[in-house]
Design an enzyme around this catalytic site. Structure first.
Site, PDB file in Angstrom:
ATOM      1  N   ASP A   7       0.852  -1.185   0.000  1.00  0.00           N
ATOM      2  CA  ASP A   7       0.000   0.000   0.000  1.00  0.00           C
ATOM      3  C   ASP A   7       0.892   1.240   0.000  1.00  0.00           C
ATOM      4  O   ASP A   7       2.056   1.177   0.409  1.00  0.00           O
ATOM      5  CB  ASP A   7      -0.923   0.016   1.225  1.00  0.00           C
ATOM      6  CG  ASP A   7      -1.865   1.213   1.192  1.00  0.00           C
ATOM      7  OD1 ASP A   7      -2.382   1.537   0.103  1.00  0.00           O
ATOM      8  OD2 ASP A   7      -2.069   1.856   2.240  1.00  0.00           O
ATOM      9  N   SER A   8       0.307   2.360  -0.416  1.00  0.00           N
ATOM     10  CA  SER A   8       1.051   3.612  -0.386  1.00  0.00           C
ATOM     11  C   SER A   8       1.394   4.000   1.055  1.00  0.00           C
ATOM     12  O   SER A   8       2.323   4.764   1.282  1.00  0.00           O
ATOM     13  CB  SER A   8       0.218   4.721  -1.033  1.00  0.00           C
ATOM     14  OG  SER A   8      -1.036   4.799  -0.387  1.00  0.00           O
ATOM     15  N   TYR A  39      -0.369   8.753  -2.467  1.00  0.00           N
ATOM     16  CA  TYR A  39      -0.212   8.578  -3.913  1.00  0.00           C
ATOM     17  C   TYR A  39      -1.383   9.236  -4.668  1.00  0.00           C
ATOM     18  O   TYR A  39      -1.291   9.489  -5.856  1.00  0.00           O
ATOM     19  CB  TYR A  39      -0.223   7.088  -4.270  1.00  0.00           C
ATOM     20  CG  TYR A  39       1.062   6.322  -4.007  1.00  0.00           C
ATOM     21  CD1 TYR A  39       2.080   6.825  -3.207  1.00  0.00           C
ATOM     22  CD2 TYR A  39       1.244   5.066  -4.586  1.00  0.00           C
ATOM     23  CE1 TYR A  39       3.239   6.096  -2.978  1.00  0.00           C
ATOM     24  CE2 TYR A  39       2.401   4.331  -4.372  1.00  0.00           C
ATOM     25  CZ  TYR A  39       3.401   4.850  -3.564  1.00  0.00           C
ATOM     26  OH  TYR A  39       4.537   4.115  -3.338  1.00  0.00           O
ATOM     27  N   GLY A  40      -2.476   9.444  -3.933  1.00  0.00           N
ATOM     28  CA  GLY A  40      -3.764   9.761  -4.550  1.00  0.00           C
ATOM     29  C   GLY A  40      -3.845  11.025  -5.373  1.00  0.00           C
ATOM     30  O   GLY A  40      -4.802  11.226  -6.108  1.00  0.00           O
ATOM     31  N   CYS A  70      -3.479  -0.983  -2.482  1.00  0.00           N
ATOM     32  CA  CYS A  70      -3.727   0.435  -2.756  1.00  0.00           C
ATOM     33  C   CYS A  70      -4.517   0.570  -4.062  1.00  0.00           C
ATOM     34  O   CYS A  70      -4.047   0.156  -5.125  1.00  0.00           O
ATOM     35  CB  CYS A  70      -2.383   1.138  -2.873  1.00  0.00           C
ATOM     36  SG  CYS A  70      -2.493   2.875  -3.262  1.00  0.00           S
ATOM     37  N   ASN A  71      -5.701   1.178  -3.969  1.00  0.00           N
ATOM     38  CA  ASN A  71      -6.523   1.362  -5.177  1.00  0.00           C
ATOM     39  C   ASN A  71      -5.847   2.262  -6.184  1.00  0.00           C
ATOM     40  O   ASN A  71      -5.919   2.046  -7.388  1.00  0.00           O
ATOM     41  CB  ASN A  71      -7.866   1.985  -4.797  1.00  0.00           C
ATOM     42  CG  ASN A  71      -8.817   0.981  -4.217  1.00  0.00           C
ATOM     43  OD1 ASN A  71      -9.731   0.522  -4.880  1.00  0.00           O
ATOM     44  ND2 ASN A  71      -8.593   0.590  -2.965  1.00  0.00           N
ATOM     45  N   THR A  72      -5.181   3.309  -5.678  1.00  0.00           N
ATOM     46  CA  THR A  72      -4.524   4.252  -6.570  1.00  0.00           C
ATOM     47  C   THR A  72      -3.431   3.531  -7.356  1.00  0.00           C
ATOM     48  O   THR A  72      -3.311   3.701  -8.570  1.00  0.00           O
ATOM     49  CB  THR A  72      -3.933   5.421  -5.738  1.00  0.00           C
ATOM     50  OG1 THR A  72      -4.978   5.964  -4.928  1.00  0.00           O
ATOM     51  CG2 THR A  72      -3.371   6.489  -6.615  1.00  0.00           C
ATOM     52  N   GLU A 155      -6.848   9.411   8.531  1.00  0.00           N
ATOM     53  CA  GLU A 155      -5.488   9.258   9.083  1.00  0.00           C
ATOM     54  C   GLU A 155      -5.276  10.104  10.328  1.00  0.00           C
ATOM     55  O   GLU A 155      -4.499   9.746  11.202  1.00  0.00           O
ATOM     56  CB  GLU A 155      -4.441   9.640   8.028  1.00  0.00           C
ATOM     57  CG  GLU A 155      -4.420   8.639   6.898  1.00  0.00           C
ATOM     58  CD  GLU A 155      -3.073   8.550   6.216  1.00  0.00           C
ATOM     59  OE1 GLU A 155      -2.310   9.512   6.282  1.00  0.00           O
ATOM     60  OE2 GLU A 155      -2.815   7.485   5.615  1.00  0.00           O
ATOM     61  N   CYS A 185     -11.000   2.821  -2.019  1.00  0.00           N
ATOM     62  CA  CYS A 185      -9.774   3.323  -1.374  1.00  0.00           C
ATOM     63  C   CYS A 185      -9.597   2.556  -0.068  1.00  0.00           C
ATOM     64  O   CYS A 185     -10.579   2.311   0.646  1.00  0.00           O
ATOM     65  CB  CYS A 185      -9.926   4.826  -1.103  1.00  0.00           C
ATOM     66  SG  CYS A 185      -8.560   5.520  -0.158  1.00  0.00           S
ATOM     67  N   THR A 186      -8.351   2.192   0.223  1.00  0.00           N
ATOM     68  CA  THR A 186      -8.064   1.406   1.423  1.00  0.00           C
ATOM     69  C   THR A 186      -8.704   1.981   2.688  1.00  0.00           C
ATOM     70  O   THR A 186      -9.300   1.251   3.482  1.00  0.00           O
ATOM     71  CB  THR A 186      -6.532   1.376   1.651  1.00  0.00           C
ATOM     72  OG1 THR A 186      -6.024   2.702   1.509  1.00  0.00           O
ATOM     73  CG2 THR A 186      -5.851   0.451   0.673  1.00  0.00           C
ATOM     74  N   HIS A 187      -8.565   3.302   2.844  1.00  0.00           N
ATOM     75  CA  HIS A 187      -8.994   3.940   4.096  1.00  0.00           C
ATOM     76  C   HIS A 187     -10.504   3.881   4.325  1.00  0.00           C
ATOM     77  O   HIS A 187     -10.960   4.035   5.443  1.00  0.00           O
ATOM     78  CB  HIS A 187      -8.570   5.413   4.097  1.00  0.00           C
ATOM     79  CG  HIS A 187      -7.105   5.614   4.198  1.00  0.00           C
ATOM     80  ND1 HIS A 187      -6.225   5.094   3.276  1.00  0.00           N
ATOM     81  CD2 HIS A 187      -6.350   6.267   5.119  1.00  0.00           C
ATOM     82  CE1 HIS A 187      -4.994   5.439   3.625  1.00  0.00           C
ATOM     83  NE2 HIS A 187      -5.051   6.150   4.730  1.00  0.00           N
TER      84      HIS A 187
END
Ligand code: DGL
Length: 264
Positions: A7-8, A39-40, A70-72, A155, A185-187
């Site tokens: 992941d980023s 990264y987004g 990471c989706n990005t 975050e 998105c991960t978050h």
């Protein structure tokens, strides 16, 4: 050999931990590029360059298979990594992303309907979700929403402030008949309950779909699975350790984890 999860930053821990709970027997190596997150809002070429460095690190550390949690990174670099980087550098290894499993899960509930995704600006700009939906089911309509403020809020322990921000981002859903919303998105796994309370349609959260899709991939690919070691070990590595990272890890992973700083 291990399963790598990239992941980023630390958001991918939510997905990593759900994979580990589903498939605990394997050995895992998590890598978060915390030095260069987010990264987004970066360009495709930069994201692809960062992903290449992360993959080289994870493959050199004996990963047979890497999940781009990471989706990005998945949106901007998965196809290129599979088609250009792997054949030249590590032809016997594999890289999997998180977009295809999410789209498959969404189409299972809304074949022929309208789907939406909420994601980082870069993921939305890439058009990767839209292309994947069209590839799997050309009859579906699609709506993409960029939500750049959500990652910093999650975050920085800002979930208590998230309601009005989400209401604004999710507003376009109110005017359309949406059959499923993908959290791209991960978050967003961390705020799925808040989102579920705010929208009328089913919500696809990757921590709930990726583990089963990975299990099914491993069943269908014994030539990969037979190379995976089954020691049940986990290692969590990051490219930078910021002060107070423990709180963020506890929030994102749901438990305290020991992180090791590495150069990639
Ligand atoms: N992990 C990223 C994703 O899933 C979000 C954080 C970032 O922008 O790097 O898209």
């Amino acid at each position: 050999m291990k399963i790598g999860v990239f992941d980023s930053g630390l958001g991918g821990l939510a997905i990593a931990q759900s994979i580990i709970r589903r498939l605990p027997e394997f050995d895992y190596l998590y890598l978060g590029d915390t030095k260069r997150v987010p990264y987004g809002n970066r360009s495709q070429s930069t994201i692809h360059e960062f992903v290449g460095e992360a993959l080289s690190y994870l493959f050199d550390q004996d990963c047979q298979l890497v999940i781009l949690a990471c989706n990005t990174a998945s949106a901007e670099s998965l196809r290129k990594s599979q088609q250009e980087y792997l054949p030249v550098n590590y032809p016997d290894r594999r890289v999997l992303g998180v977009l295809i499993p999410a789209v498959e899960a969404a189409l299972e509930i809304s074949e022929g309907g309208t789907l939406a995704v909420i994601a980082t600006a870069s993921t939305v700009e890439s058009g990767a979700y839209e292309k994947e939906v069209q590839r799997q089911s050309p009859l579906n309509h699609f709506l993409s929403i960029a939500a750049p403020l959500l990652v910093p809020l999650v975050e920085n322990d800002g979930v208590k402030y998230i309601q009005p921000v989400l209401a604004d981002y999710l507003q376009p859903l109110n005017d359309r008949n949406i059959d499923g919303l993908i959290l791209g998105c991960t978050h967003y796994c961390l705020i799925k309950q808040v989102i579920r309370e705010m929208v009328a349609c089913p919500v696809i959260s990757q921590d709930e779909v990726v583990p089963d899709k990975l299990a099914s991939y491993l069943d269908r690919h014994p030539e990969i699975t037979c190379r995976l070691s089954r020691g049940g070990t986990r290692s969590y590595r990051v490219t930078d350790l910021s002060p107070g990272y423990e709180d963020m890890v506890r929030r994102l992973a749901g438990e305290p984890l020991e992180l090791q700083r590495v150069e990639i």
